[in-house]
Design a protein around this motif. Structure first.
Motif, mmCIF file in Angstrom:
data_model
loop_
_atom_site.group_PDB
_atom_site.id
_atom_site.type_symbol
_atom_site.label_atom_id
_atom_site.label_comp_id
_atom_site.label_asym_id
_atom_site.label_seq_id
_atom_site.Cartn_x
_atom_site.Cartn_y
_atom_site.Cartn_z
ATOM 1 N N ALA A 194 9.868 7.810 -3.909
ATOM 2 C CA ALA A 194 10.817 7.411 -3.689
ATOM 3 C C ALA A 194 11.407 6.021 -4.116
ATOM 4 O O ALA A 194 12.464 5.831 -4.581
ATOM 5 C CB ALA A 194 10.980 7.515 -2.315
ATOM 6 N N ARG A 195 10.828 5.600 -5.379
ATOM 7 C CA ARG A 195 11.263 4.117 -6.077
ATOM 8 C C ARG A 195 11.582 5.174 -6.675
ATOM 9 O O ARG A 195 12.665 4.338 -7.990
ATOM 10 C CB ARG A 195 9.563 3.138 -5.669
ATOM 11 C CG ARG A 195 9.252 2.492 -4.057
ATOM 12 C CD ARG A 195 7.918 2.058 -4.492
ATOM 13 N NE ARG A 195 7.208 1.640 -5.600
ATOM 14 C CZ ARG A 195 7.050 0.072 -5.737
ATOM 15 N NH1 ARG A 195 7.540 -0.169 -4.418
ATOM 16 N NH2 ARG A 195 6.732 -0.216 -6.440
ATOM 17 N N PRO A 241 14.703 -9.061 -5.248
ATOM 18 C CA PRO A 241 14.135 -10.656 -6.681
ATOM 19 C C PRO A 241 14.207 -11.472 -4.999
ATOM 20 O O PRO A 241 13.952 -12.175 -6.017
ATOM 21 C CB PRO A 241 16.364 -10.138 -7.248
ATOM 22 C CG PRO A 241 16.826 -8.784 -6.989
ATOM 23 C CD PRO A 241 15.940 -7.925 -6.201
ATOM 24 N N ILE A 242 14.916 -10.704 -4.141
ATOM 25 C CA ILE A 242 14.348 -12.574 -3.247
ATOM 26 C C ILE A 242 13.514 -12.553 -3.594
ATOM 27 O O ILE A 242 13.306 -13.529 -2.855
ATOM 28 C CB ILE A 242 14.780 -11.994 -2.578
ATOM 29 C CG1 ILE A 242 15.297 -12.863 -1.626
ATOM 30 C CG2 ILE A 242 14.535 -11.107 -1.139
ATOM 31 C CD1 ILE A 242 16.092 -13.070 0.132
ATOM 32 N N LEU A 258 0.675 -1.778 0.108
ATOM 33 C CA LEU A 258 -0.006 0.047 0.445
ATOM 34 C C LEU A 258 1.028 1.501 -0.015
ATOM 35 O O LEU A 258 1.704 1.587 0.763
ATOM 36 C CB LEU A 258 -1.008 0.068 1.515
ATOM 37 C CG LEU A 258 -2.139 1.292 1.151
ATOM 38 C CD1 LEU A 258 -2.361 1.448 0.223
ATOM 39 C CD2 LEU A 258 -2.644 1.215 2.866
ATOM 40 N N LEU A 259 0.797 2.109 -1.389
ATOM 41 C CA LEU A 259 2.189 2.721 -1.901
ATOM 42 C C LEU A 259 1.522 4.379 -1.400
ATOM 43 O O LEU A 259 0.477 4.755 -1.723
ATOM 44 C CB LEU A 259 2.548 3.380 -2.714
ATOM 45 C CG LEU A 259 3.219 1.680 -3.270
ATOM 46 C CD1 LEU A 259 4.277 2.195 -4.166
ATOM 47 C CD2 LEU A 259 4.119 1.143 -1.222
ATOM 48 N N GLU A 292 8.831 0.791 1.354
ATOM 49 C CA GLU A 292 7.628 -0.352 1.341
ATOM 50 C C GLU A 292 7.907 -0.131 -0.270
ATOM 51 O O GLU A 292 7.512 -0.135 -0.577
ATOM 52 C CB GLU A 292 6.731 0.980 0.542
ATOM 53 C CG GLU A 292 6.342 1.202 2.570
ATOM 54 C CD GLU A 292 5.947 0.536 3.282
ATOM 55 O OE1 GLU A 292 5.184 -0.205 2.704
ATOM 56 O OE2 GLU A 292 5.871 0.868 4.661
ATOM 57 N N SER A 293 9.272 -1.045 -0.900
ATOM 58 C CA SER A 293 9.539 -2.235 -1.765
ATOM 59 C C SER A 293 9.940 -3.111 -1.831
ATOM 60 O O SER A 293 11.738 -3.177 -2.552
ATOM 61 C CB SER A 293 11.231 -0.620 -2.841
ATOM 62 O OG SER A 293 9.706 0.197 -2.687
#
Length: 244
Positions: free
Chosen positions: A60-61, A207-208, A52-53, A201-202
């Motif tokens: 920021a992302r 990739p994990i 939930l962004l 919140e990313s």
């Protein structure tokens, strides 16, 4: 009308459409609705669960993505990615189906926002790099900053050595408060770890998450019946994940 309705609200069900059309004086079957939508390039899919962004998180992302857009592949091969995840013994999370077009799975209309929360049957910490999986351990108690530093001390450096990471390798972890305490930051600095700056919140940028998905699918297929078996199977399946 059918295409227009699901384009406006992808969570509309076939039953909703049947009822709407019936009220408008048109009788159709669910099969007809499915065929009509497929001809328009729409199919019923499970809605993706995404963080939930807030607008600040989105910016920021985006900033992170732009800053690293032209990084060479070898830079990413020199990163050790890490995270925690919970593995449930029984059951699956509920899903919702949406009508969407190809490559539109991450459109806000087609996703289910989620927020982070604790709980679950077992909690795991793991890491990996382009060279393969690192260590995976079960976190048996409620994790705090001191425990997190102990996990890194016991498992991160051995993982880096086992993976034969190049000099100057980079460590990634998210902004969980346990990861960003002053004591943890100071510990990382004293150990001369280079830490990848990470937007809040990313989790979907890490990739994990793909490895967690791989692990959970394999574990579910083996149907463990108790916590001990669940932990053992997690370790076995994690070790089987190939570097490729």
């Amino acid at each position: 009308m059918i295409t227009r309705t699901v384009s406006k609200n992808p969570r509309t069900t076939r039953g909703d459409l049947v009822n709407d059309l019936q009220r408008a004086g048109t009788k159709v079957t669910k099969a007809t609705i499915s065929n009509t939508l497929r001809r328009q390039g729409l199919k019923s899919c499970s809605a993706r669960r995404v963080p939930l962004l807030k607008p600040v998180h989105v910016q920021a992302r985006l900033k992170f993505a732009r800053e690293h857009l032209d990084d060479p592949e070898e830079d990413w091969e020199n990163v050790i990615w890490s995270d925690e995840t919970k593995i449930e013994l029984f059951g699956k999370n509920s899903t919702r189906r949406v009508w969407r077009r190809k490559n539109a799975e991450l459109h806000p209309k087609n996703t289910i926002p989620t927020v982070k929360h604790g709980g679950g049957n077992i909690m795991l910490w793991g890491c990996f790099s382009a060279k393969g999986p690192g260590r995976l351990i079960r976190v048996k108690e409620r994790m705090n900053g001191a425990m997190y530093r102990e996990i890194l001390s016991d498992n991160l450096l051995p993982s880096a050595r086992a993976l034969k990471m190049k000099r100057g390798w980079v460590f990634q972890h998210d902004n969980d408060p346990k990861h960003t305490t002053r004591a943890t930051k100071e510990w990382l600095r004293k150990k001369h770890f280079k830490v990848l700056e990470w937007p809040s919140e990313s989790p979907d940028l890490n990739p994990i998450e793909n490895l967690w998905r791989e692990l959970k699918v394999c574990v579910a297929q083996r149907q463990p019946q108790n916590i001990t078996a669940l932990e053992e199977i997690c370790m076995e399946e994690w070790a089987k994940i190939p570097a490729t």
